[in-house]
Design an enzyme around this catalytic site. Structure first.
Site, PDB file in Angstrom:
ATOM      1  N   HIS A  82      30.174   3.526   7.932  1.00 51.17           N
ATOM      2  CA  HIS A  82      30.320   2.238   7.244  1.00 51.17           C
ATOM      3  C   HIS A  82      29.888   2.352   5.782  1.00 51.17           C
ATOM      4  CE1 HIS A  82      29.958  -2.056   6.495  1.00 51.17           C
ATOM      5  NE2 HIS A  82      30.577  -2.276   7.638  1.00 51.17           N
ATOM      6  N   GLY A 164      16.372  -5.768 -11.759  1.00 52.39           N
ATOM      7  CA  GLY A 164      15.782  -4.451 -11.513  1.00 52.39           C
ATOM      8  C   GLY A 164      16.359  -3.364 -12.384  1.00 52.39           C
ATOM      9  N   LYS A 167      18.854   2.121 -12.119  1.00 51.88           N
ATOM     10  CA  LYS A 167      18.540   3.417 -11.502  1.00 51.88           C
ATOM     11  C   LYS A 167      18.271   3.127 -10.028  1.00 51.88           C
ATOM     12  CE  LYS A 167      14.940   7.029 -11.863  1.00 51.88           C
ATOM     13  NZ  LYS A 167      14.559   6.964 -10.460  1.00 51.88           N
ATOM     14  N   HIS A 169      16.749   3.202  -6.374  1.00 53.29           N
ATOM     15  CA  HIS A 169      15.449   3.524  -5.786  1.00 53.29           C
ATOM     16  C   HIS A 169      15.605   4.873  -5.089  1.00 53.29           C
ATOM     17  CE1 HIS A 169      12.244   3.408  -2.761  1.00 53.29           C
ATOM     18  NE2 HIS A 169      11.626   2.523  -3.529  1.00 53.29           N
ATOM     19  N   THR A 171      14.667   6.332  -2.448  1.00 52.48           N
ATOM     20  CA  THR A 171      15.030   6.406  -1.025  1.00 52.48           C
ATOM     21  C   THR A 171      15.812   5.182  -0.554  1.00 52.48           C
ATOM     22  OG1 THR A 171      12.907   5.401  -0.425  1.00 52.48           O
ATOM     23  CG2 THR A 171      13.025   7.823  -0.407  1.00 52.48           C
ATOM     24  N   ALA A 172      15.605   4.034  -1.191  1.00 51.68           N
ATOM     25  CA  ALA A 172      16.194   2.785  -0.673  1.00 51.68           C
ATOM     26  C   ALA A 172      17.491   2.390  -1.382  1.00 51.68           C
ATOM     27  CB  ALA A 172      15.189   1.641  -0.774  1.00 51.68           C
ATOM     28  N   GLY A 173      17.885   3.107  -2.440  1.00 56.40           N
ATOM     29  CA  GLY A 173      19.141   2.817  -3.108  1.00 56.40           C
ATOM     30  C   GLY A 173      19.149   1.477  -3.825  1.00 56.40           C
TER      31      GLY A 173
END
Lengths: 299, 299
Positions: A82, A164, A167, A169, A171-173
């Site tokens: 997905h 924000g 760029k 995050h 690990t969390a995108g």
């Protein structure tokens, strides 16, 4: 509880039930928020958690779920069928009762700012909360997915997030947050084995081909039951309700000498959709939710 | 609250609001019983108090209301236009949700026995709770009213009560207790000043003249609005719902080249009536109340 908002955050985790349960648990200490449903899919490697409840507590609950997902999901290692751009991928707010779409848009922005500030995750606003037309559709916002966005967010000003850093995050995108109407999944089954008939009728009712506003429709063969189906999403029941499409499909089927077997509302509907249906079916515009006896007890 | 019963006790007091309020107050300390409505009429010298709530607490609440009415109303002095036989005149129990008609009949009998034993008031069971066909109709049970029944109850074995003494209570008379279905008051307004048209259409829909089962209908002129109205009681919405009579009236009006202006649901409807309407209108027999999002929060 007089104000009810729904929220269906999507997380990029469909293979570790213990992680999904921890994310859901982050919402469970809020008394006025209820986890209605949790579903996940191994192939998609993705989960959906359906919450309903009080708008104020909902913001707190969803923020904590996002924080938990940020801690437990690493997009650098994520694989799945997905499309996705983040550990918490999409967060839609849906007005159910006593709350307007505008208020849901404000909730999206409040949550977006909060997530950006506290978790340093870039946030895109979509659907009714979108800040530009190119971000209304989720598919456009997610273009290139996590891997593609990683470079583009830095280089392309068109992909600058609403809140924000420009760029991802580490690990969390990134996260897509927004507001949309309640979507009713509604199917009408036709006594035929010819899927072409269902496809033709689907065309007559869907908005894209000049049918009803806010209706998406497709024709399918339901092999194990031996009939065909017009499968619909009613994306705004105030614009087009179930009775209207049902009547039209019945009419079209009649022209083709096909019988309607029955229809199915799949999953949940807000009470407002039934009130709307009664108002229109009975030409009774003054009918109110508060005339339903049970609301006197529940309120 | 998963089980909901409605009760609409009628009291022979419509001129002293302080008495009516005391009777209602007798129910108010039961947390799971809610007083939905109170109405009274000076000419009828009669009041109706609408209660909904938990079946167990309902019995206690209604018993206490009857005891209060027994203390405060003297039938020897009562005068009013409306037929009546007692201080507490009629007590119908109506199943709303999670409770059957049979359970409402049992409630009627439990309350009847209790009232007869503790308050020494004769009790007649009526409607679905009736023990003989001659007591199904309220009018038959109330024949001769308080004054006539006073002698007859002693002399005529046909008038022997179902519970309690064959002698009226010296001030409270007798009580009729029973169970019936929820009654929906539903009107369809027609763009005509000719009341004859409304009367003719009323005849087409009402059970008495070969129309729909469990439908009572009359034609009226609504003078201040300049139109006519088919005014109905739907006495069993599972047998005939609003959409069915609306469609029929629309058809009949069309034949007479009269337009339907709108329709009105008067007062309250149980949620089950809307679910039933959706099931029938959409040929969707599997649609369930639990698919309504709000029930997940309220339950």
């Amino acid at each position: 509880m007089d104000k009810i908002v729904e929220c269906v955050p999507n997380f990029s985790e469909g293979r570790r039930p213990e992680v999904i349960k921890k994310i859901a648990a982050a919402a469970s200490r809020f008394k006025k928020v209820k986890v209605l449903d949790m579903e996940w899919d191994r192939d998609h490697n993705r989960s959906l958690i359906t919450l309903v409840g009080d708008p104020k507590q909902m913001l707190d609950a969803v923020f904590r779920m996002i924080r938990t997902a940020t801690r437990l999901i690493d997009m650098e290692k994520h694989q799945g069928e997905h499309p996705r751009i983040g550990a918490t991928d999409v967060v839609p707010f849906i007005p159910i009762s006593g709350i307007t779409m505008d208020q849901c848009i404000r909730m999206s922005k409040t949550l977006g700012r909060w997530v950006a500030r506290e978790l340093k995750i870039p946030v895109y606003l979509y659907e009714a909360a979108a800040t530009r037309s190119s971000r209304v559709n989720l598919a456009d916002v997610r273009k290139g997915q996590y891997e593609g966005l990683k470079e583009e967010i830095k280089a392309n000003p068109q992909r600058k997030p609403d809140f924000g850093p420009s760029k991802l995050h580490s690990t969390a995108g990134a996260i897509v947050i927004g507001a949309r109407k309640f979507l009713i999944a509604y199917n009408v089954n036709l006594d035929s084995k010819n899927v072409q008939i269902a496809k033709e009728i689907a065309k007559k009712v869907r908005e894209k081909d000049g049918g009803f506003p806010a209706v998406k429709a497709m024709g399918f063969e339901i092999k194990d039951k031996g009939y065909v189906q017009v499968s619909m999403n009613l994306c705004d029941f105030e614009k087009t309700n179930m009775a209207e499409v049902f009547e039209k499909i019945q009419e079209e089927a009649k022209k083709k000498r096909i019988k309607v077997i029955n229809s199915e509302i799949y999953g949940l509907v807000p009470l407002a959709a039934l009130v709307d249906l009664v108002q229109k079916t009975l030409q009774s515009p003054d009918f109110k939710k508060t005339q339903i006896l049970e609301t006197k007890i529940w309120e």
